[in-house]
Scaffold this active site. Structure first.
Site, PDB file in Angstrom:
ATOM      1  NE  ARG A  33      56.412  57.723  22.585  1.00 40.04           N
ATOM      2  CZ  ARG A  33      56.116  56.986  21.504  1.00 40.04           C
ATOM      3  NH1 ARG A  33      55.069  57.298  20.772  1.00 40.04           N
ATOM      4  NH2 ARG A  33      56.866  55.949  21.174  1.00 40.04           N
ATOM      5  NE  ARG A 129      50.809  46.473  13.255  1.00 44.52           N
ATOM      6  CZ  ARG A 129      51.087  47.759  13.410  1.00 44.52           C
ATOM      7  NH1 ARG A 129      50.123  48.658  13.416  1.00 44.52           N
ATOM      8  NH2 ARG A 129      52.330  48.152  13.566  1.00 44.52           N
ATOM      9  CD  GLN A 176      54.356  50.495  17.682  1.00 49.49           C
ATOM     10  OE1 GLN A 176      54.275  49.270  17.579  1.00 49.49           O
ATOM     11  NE2 GLN A 176      53.718  51.319  16.872  1.00 49.49           N
ATOM     12  CG  ASP A 327      55.920  55.034  10.660  1.00 50.65           C
ATOM     13  OD1 ASP A 327      55.930  53.791  10.610  1.00 50.65           O
ATOM     14  OD2 ASP A 327      55.665  55.662  11.701  1.00 50.65           O
TER      15      ASP A 327
HETATM   16  C1  S3P Z   1      55.814  54.429  16.715  1.00 46.33           C
HETATM   17  C2  S3P Z   1      56.841  53.555  16.480  1.00 46.33           C
HETATM   18  C3  S3P Z   1      57.077  52.897  15.199  1.00 46.33           C
HETATM   19  C4  S3P Z   1      56.237  53.498  14.082  1.00 46.33           C
HETATM   20  C5  S3P Z   1      54.841  53.802  14.518  1.00 46.33           C
HETATM   21  C6  S3P Z   1      54.855  54.781  15.670  1.00 46.33           C
HETATM   22  C7  S3P Z   1      55.718  55.049  18.050  1.00 46.33           C
HETATM   23  O1  S3P Z   1      56.767  51.529  15.307  1.00 46.33           O
HETATM   24  O2  S3P Z   1      56.221  52.649  12.964  1.00 46.33           O
HETATM   25  O3  S3P Z   1      54.088  54.378  13.460  1.00 46.33           O
HETATM   26  O4  S3P Z   1      54.993  56.061  18.197  1.00 46.33           O
HETATM   27  O5  S3P Z   1      56.350  54.547  18.982  1.00 46.33           O
HETATM   28  P1  S3P Z   1      57.821  50.488  15.942  1.00 46.33           P
HETATM   29  O6  S3P Z   1      58.181  50.984  17.252  1.00 46.33           O
HETATM   30  O7  S3P Z   1      57.088  49.192  15.976  1.00 46.33           O
HETATM   31  O8  S3P Z   1      58.977  50.471  14.998  1.00 46.33           O
END
Ligand code: S3P
Length: 449
Positions: A33, A129, A176, A327
């Site tokens: 970010r 994915r 995400q 995670d």
């Molecule tokens: C993350 C969000 C998570 C996580 C990933 C990092 C992020 O995924 O599993 O390792 O930095 O926004 P999801 O948003 O798909 O749950």
């Protein structure tokens, strides 16, 4: 970068007490970010403590491809001179996000409301994915996406020339997806609203506010309502990236299961949207303490101290805790194997669409190590064998997944017989110093079978 060269098998043997201090790298989520928001603002953003893992390096390259000036000045210090909201240039080549779902999904959001075309790809894991969860909401802004069957990479996005703001209710608890919509909302006029039924990690909201965007968060009957006013003038920031609680999980969990261990893991970010593992471990009876609790750069931080905990017991992990530790279930399932009784992990369907199907990868590997497992689409149940009770003596597949590789190495450190992981190359995506750091604490890790 797609692929990482020849497989690197590694074996973990029953280890002596782990002791000392584990300085784990910077937070992966915050590092992505910081680079992306730095690229979206005019002027120089300075970042210290950036994770220099492959996932983040791929995001740095992508930001250069979209026109930002991204410079590494050494020792985790980076400078980004950005192009401003709506200022992304059209990349001259395919954007390769390697293994990183966070990288590709956030970058897709960041470009979706700028009229440029970009083609994204990644390694075999990332190409398998689902991207529809991102491109569906981005289409509402006016962004077009052309990918493979099932919304897979490689995929070309054509950003909206006249973006409209969006109101979007997240169908899954995903930081995400939330972040992609918010980043797209930056270059749409008016207010973009994201409603999340369950709170996922909130680094994007915190950082957007830090960069000067007008953003409000309200709890309502519908869930958490995040409202962003588009087309702000972001101001460059100085960002100190805290250390990654998801990486800290590995030395912490290893210390809990390796006899005689006492390990300090300093300066760990403990944002409540990330800290679910640590609550869970304490409920299992782990000897885990938070020392020197403080707030740094707007994020809660503490030093974690973990000692060998031979009397841990299995628990039912509350499903509503899943987003704050999504995670960490792989390494939790290893700890659960060394606890007494059953650990029940429900509401974890999202594990199936990570770098690999993590429920299946952990279930098959733990079974090979002599642990009884039950699973369904949304659940993993580990029947613990108690301290020192896991036979081991297996080769486990990493499936291009850094957290699966590290979890099975931690398992081998406390198992009766060695555990081999077929390919530890992916560990470099998030924790490039894992092998040296764990060996320094006393872990018996050797390359090869
Ligand atoms: C993350 C969000 C998570 C996580 C990933 C990092 C992020 O995924 O599993 O390792 O930095 O926004 P999801 O948003 O798909 O749950």
């Amino acid at each position: 970068m797609s692929g990482h060269g020849p497989a690197i098998p590694m074996t973990a043997r029953k280890s002596g007490p782990l002791s000392g201090t584990a300085d784990v790298p910077g937070d992966k989520s915050i590092s992505h970010r910081a680079l992306i928001l730095g690229a979206l603002c005019v002027g120089e953003t300075r970042i210290s403590g950036l994770l220099e893992g492959q996932d983040v390096l791929d995001t740095a390259s992508a930001m250069r491809a979209f026109g930002a000036d991204v410079e590494q000045s050494g020792g985790g210090d980076w400078r980004v001179n950005g192009v401003g909201v709506g200022g992304f240039a059209e990349p001259g080549n395919v954007i390769d996000c390697g293994n990183s779902g966070t990288g590709v999904r956030l970058i897709m959001g960041a470009m979706a409301t700028t009229p440029v075309a970009a083609t994204f790809t990644g390694d075999a894991s990332l190409r398998s994915r689902p991207m529809g969860r991102i491109t569906d909401p981005l289409a509402l802004f006016g962004c077009a996406a052309y990918g493979r069957q099932g919304g897979r990479l490689p995929m070309t996005l054509i950003g909206a020339a006249d973006p409209v703001p969006v109101r979007y209710r997240l169908p899954v608890a995903s930081a995400q997806v939330k972040s992609a919509v918010l980043l797209a909302g930056l270059n749409a006029p008016g207010e973009t609203v994201v409603i999340e039924p369950e709170a996922a990690r909130d680094h994007t909201e915190r950082m957007l506010a830090g960069f000067g965007a007008a953003l409000t968060v309200e709890d309502s009957a519908e869930g958490r309502v995040i409202t962003l006013t588009g087309q702000p003038e972001l101001r460059p920031q100085t960002i100190a990236v805290p250390r990654d609680p998801s990486s800290a999980a590995f030395p912490v969990c290893a210390a809990l299961i390796v006899e005689g261990s006492d390990v300090l893991v300093p300066n760990i970010g403990l944002n409540p949207t990330r800290a679910g593992l640590y609550t869970t471990l304490r409920e299992m009876g782990a000897d885990l303490t938070f020392e020197n609790e403080r707030v740094e750069g707007g994020e809660p931080v503490a030093d974690l101290r973990a000692r060998f905990s031979p009397a841990m017991t299995g628990i039912e992990v509350p499903p509503e805790r899943a987003p704050s530790m999504i995670d960490e279930y792989p390494v939790l399932s290893v700890v659960a194997a060394f606890a007494e009784g059953r650990t029940v992990m429900r509401g974890i369907r999202e594990m199936r669409v990570k770098e690999c199907d993590r429920i299946d990868a952990m279930a098959r590997g733990l079974e090979a190590c002599g642990v009884r497992i039950e699973e369904d689409e949304d659940t993993l149940i580990v029947h613990g064998r108690g301290a020192g009770g896991v036979p081991g003596g297996a080769t486990c597949e990493a499936r291009l997944d850094h957290r699966i590789a590290m979890s099975f190495l931690v398992c081998g450190m406390a198992s009766q017989q060695p555990v081999t992981v077929d390919d530890c190359g992916p560990i470099a995506t998030s924790f490039p110093i894992f092998e040296g750091l764990m060996s320094g604490l006393g872990a018996d890790l050797v390359r090869g079978e």
